[in-house]
Design an enzyme around this catalytic site. Structure first.
Site, PDB file in Angstrom:
ATOM      1  CG  HIS A   1      33.176 -10.374   5.944  1.00 51.19           C
ATOM      2  ND1 HIS A   1      33.600  -9.148   6.393  1.00 51.19           N
ATOM      3  CD2 HIS A   1      33.918 -11.301   6.594  1.00 51.19           C
ATOM      4  CE1 HIS A   1      34.585  -9.321   7.255  1.00 51.19           C
ATOM      5  NE2 HIS A   1      34.793 -10.626   7.402  1.00 51.19           N
TER       6      HIS A   1
ATOM      7  CE  LYS B   1      16.261 -40.362  -7.383  1.00 50.52           C
ATOM      8  NZ  LYS B   1      16.897 -41.529  -6.798  1.00 50.52           N
TER       9      LYS B   1
ATOM     10  CD  GLU C   1      16.851 -37.094  -0.142  1.00 45.78           C
ATOM     11  OE1 GLU C   1      17.939 -36.507  -0.334  1.00 45.78           O
ATOM     12  OE2 GLU C   1      16.525 -38.121  -0.749  1.00 45.78           O
TER      13      GLU C   1
HETATM   14  O1  PA5 Z   1      19.160 -40.001   0.068  1.00 47.59           O
HETATM   15  C1  PA5 Z   1      18.668 -40.443  -0.958  1.00 47.59           C
HETATM   16  O2  PA5 Z   1      18.054 -41.507  -0.979  1.00 47.59           O
HETATM   17  C2  PA5 Z   1      18.811 -39.719  -2.267  1.00 47.59           C
HETATM   18  O3  PA5 Z   1      19.390 -38.465  -2.152  1.00 47.59           O
HETATM   19  C3  PA5 Z   1      19.629 -40.551  -3.230  1.00 47.59           C
HETATM   20  O4  PA5 Z   1      20.931 -40.722  -2.716  1.00 47.59           O
HETATM   21  C4  PA5 Z   1      19.717 -39.911  -4.604  1.00 47.59           C
HETATM   22  O5  PA5 Z   1      18.438 -39.613  -5.089  1.00 47.59           O
HETATM   23  C5  PA5 Z   1      20.420 -40.852  -5.581  1.00 47.59           C
HETATM   24  O6  PA5 Z   1      19.758 -42.077  -5.610  1.00 47.59           O
HETATM   25  P1  PA5 Z   1      20.427 -43.361  -6.212  1.00 47.59           P
HETATM   26  O7  PA5 Z   1      21.542 -43.794  -5.312  1.00 47.59           O
HETATM   27  O8  PA5 Z   1      19.354 -44.381  -6.253  1.00 47.59           O
HETATM   28  O9  PA5 Z   1      20.916 -43.005  -7.563  1.00 47.59           O
END
Ligand code: PA5
Length: 476
Positions: free
Chosen positions: A331, A445, A302
């Site tokens: 394996h 989202k 990410e």
């Molecule tokens: O790293 C990130 O920003 C994302 O993976 C968020 O943690 C994830 O989308 C959840 O977001 P939120 O904490 O706003 O619910």
């Protein structure tokens, strides 16, 4: 309290062995020569300075978490003590960065069968981290917990993530129907202090609330209340975890790449990506570290998977992280790693001293091909197999490196998490991208909000409605 002892801390320092990234071991075509350092002096210096100049600012607030949470930590410890007394279960409702850290640290630092242990032995509530909206999973959870004996922790920084908020709505409704006014005593909110819906809801419902600092993004949030509260509830020493992070931070402040494992790992991965190694395998040789690999995969994917660089040029940066588990995946996946395309770098996590030992029983002296195992320990076997995999990969010219943990404890895990976060920050600086945004995740989202008819997402809905419809002829 061992972490207060300097000698112990030094003994617990993580060690990085990158021999097998070098041409001497994996051949000139796949490995690096010492030119790696000479030709990248400027790149390394710039990346180091970018991270140094930005630490503590903007979305790099997470660098300060080992230093600025004394009061919060005391509040978390007191809250956790109370939860331990009153509740049998602690359920985290969250996803992505709000879930993977708590899962990883729980697996690393608690008994591997924590939830199955008798209460007397466990001495802490069972922990469940619910990071999906699969209806079967929600009902399965409700089948095994008594909500009246459960504390829920809804965790979302944005306060609007559909998965987390739908879980919150379902659980709050159940709590209110069962407990009326007392429902609020079964829900803690962890969210942004300044933005989002959850903070409004928490105030309306009068919920106990912990805050996610503005400069701490989801995937960098394990060392703030997102991860510290669940960890403290299951009995993990969160001060030791933070001490480990602080210890690693000091090491990562060294501008000399050969003395700074996070900077060195970033350079090795950056150069590997340039050489077409688009896949980074994270392979812990310990069940306790299994979910550290999941957490790392999110952090790396990410943060670095970005279409544009800081100047707006299309670069399509990133390296696909893949999790594997030693010895289990010897394996399965190792066949590919050793003989498939030369597009991978393998990171092995090694544990020198396991927290328990199991001897392989004697019993078959008349069958030497099995008997050779007898009298050894599983500890020897797992680490010997790790060395064997390292050897097999290296002799097939597959670049790999190993990160050693003297043992798995809160101090070494704090170091490991922080080192990977710094590695990611350095690598993002080398790639000249925004490491800390996630437009791709937010795109998904927003599309969900649009499809569910959320106000403000009409334009996205219209775009989606106008996108090409599926054609029957491409179904089989
Ligand atoms: O790293 C990130 O920003 C994302 O993976 C968020 O943690 C994830 O989308 C959840 O977001 P939120 O904490 O706003 O619910």
């Amino acid at each position: 309290m061992n972490y207060k002892n300097l000698k112990w801390r030094k003994n617990m320092a993580l060690k990085l062995d990158y021999n097998n990234m070098m041409a001497e071991y994996v051949g000139a075509e796949q490995g690096f020569t010492n030119d790696l350092f000479a030709s990248n002096t400027k790149l390394v210096k710039n990346a180091f300075n970018t991270v140094k100049e930005n630490r503590g600012k903007g979305m790099m607030g997470w660098t300060e978490l080992p230093y600025n949470q004394n009061e919060i930590v005391e509040d978390i410890i007191a809250t956790a003590k109370d939860i331990k007394k009153k509740f049998d279960n602690f359920v985290v409702l969250g996803i992505g960065g709000s879930a993977l850290g708590p899962i990883a640290v729980f697996q690393a630092l608690c008994h591997l069968r924590h939830n199955e242990l008798p209460k007397k032995v466990r001495k802490a509530p069972k922990l469940y981290v619910e990071d999906n909206v699969d209806p079967e999973r929600m009902n399965a959870l409700l089948d095994v917990i008594d909500v009246e004996k459960t504390m829920f922790n809804v965790v979302t920084k944005s306060g609007s993530t559909s998965e987390t908020m739908s879980q919150y709505l379902i659980i709050m409704d159940i709590l209110k129907k069962k407990l009326g006014d007392k429902a609020k005593d079964h829900m803690i909110a962890t969210t942004s202090m300044s933005k989002g819906n959850l903070i409004k809801i928490a105030k309306e419902e009068n919920l106990k609330t912990f805050y996610i600092p503005d400069g701490v993004g989801g995937r960098f949030s394990e060392l703030c209340p997102v991860g510290l509260l669940p960890a403290a509830v299951v009995g993990i020493d969160i001060k030791e975890l933070l001490a480990g992070a602080k210890f690693m931070d000091k090491i990562c402040m060294n501008p000399s790449v050969k003395k700074n494992p996070a900077l060195l790992l970033a350079l090795l991965q950056y150069e590997s990506m340039k050489n077409g190694k688009n896949i980074g395998v994270m392979m812990p040789y310990a069940d306790s570290l299994k979910y550290i690999a999941d957490w790392y995969c999110q952090l790396w994917a990410e943060s670095l998977g970005k279409a544009v660089d800081n100047e707006g040029n299309y670069v399509y940066a990133g390296q696909t992280p893949v999790k594997a588990l030693g010895v289990t995946d010897q394996h399965s996946q190792v066949q590919l790693y050793r003989e498939g395309p030369f597009d991978k770098v393998i990171t092995i996590l090694a544990v020198e001293n396991f927290r328990s030992s199991v001897e392989i029983s004697q019993g078959l002296p008349h069958i030497p091909d099995v008997n050779f195992l007898c009298g050894h320990t599983m500890n020897e076997l797992i680490n010997t197999e790790r060395e064997a995999t390292e050897y097999a990969l290296t002799t097939a010219n597959r670049p790999n490196h190993t990160i050693y943990l003297n043992e798995v404890n809160a101090f070494t895990i704090g170091q490991l998490l922080f080192m990977f976060e710094m590695q990611t920050a350095f690598a993002g600086a080398m790639l000249n991208i925004d490491t800390f945004n996630q437009p791709g995740v937010e795109g998904g989202k927003n599309a969900t909000y649009a499809l569910f008819g959320r106000k403000g997402y009409e334009k996205t809905k219209e775009e989606m409605d106008n996108s090409p419809k599926k054609n029957e002829k491409y179904f089989c």
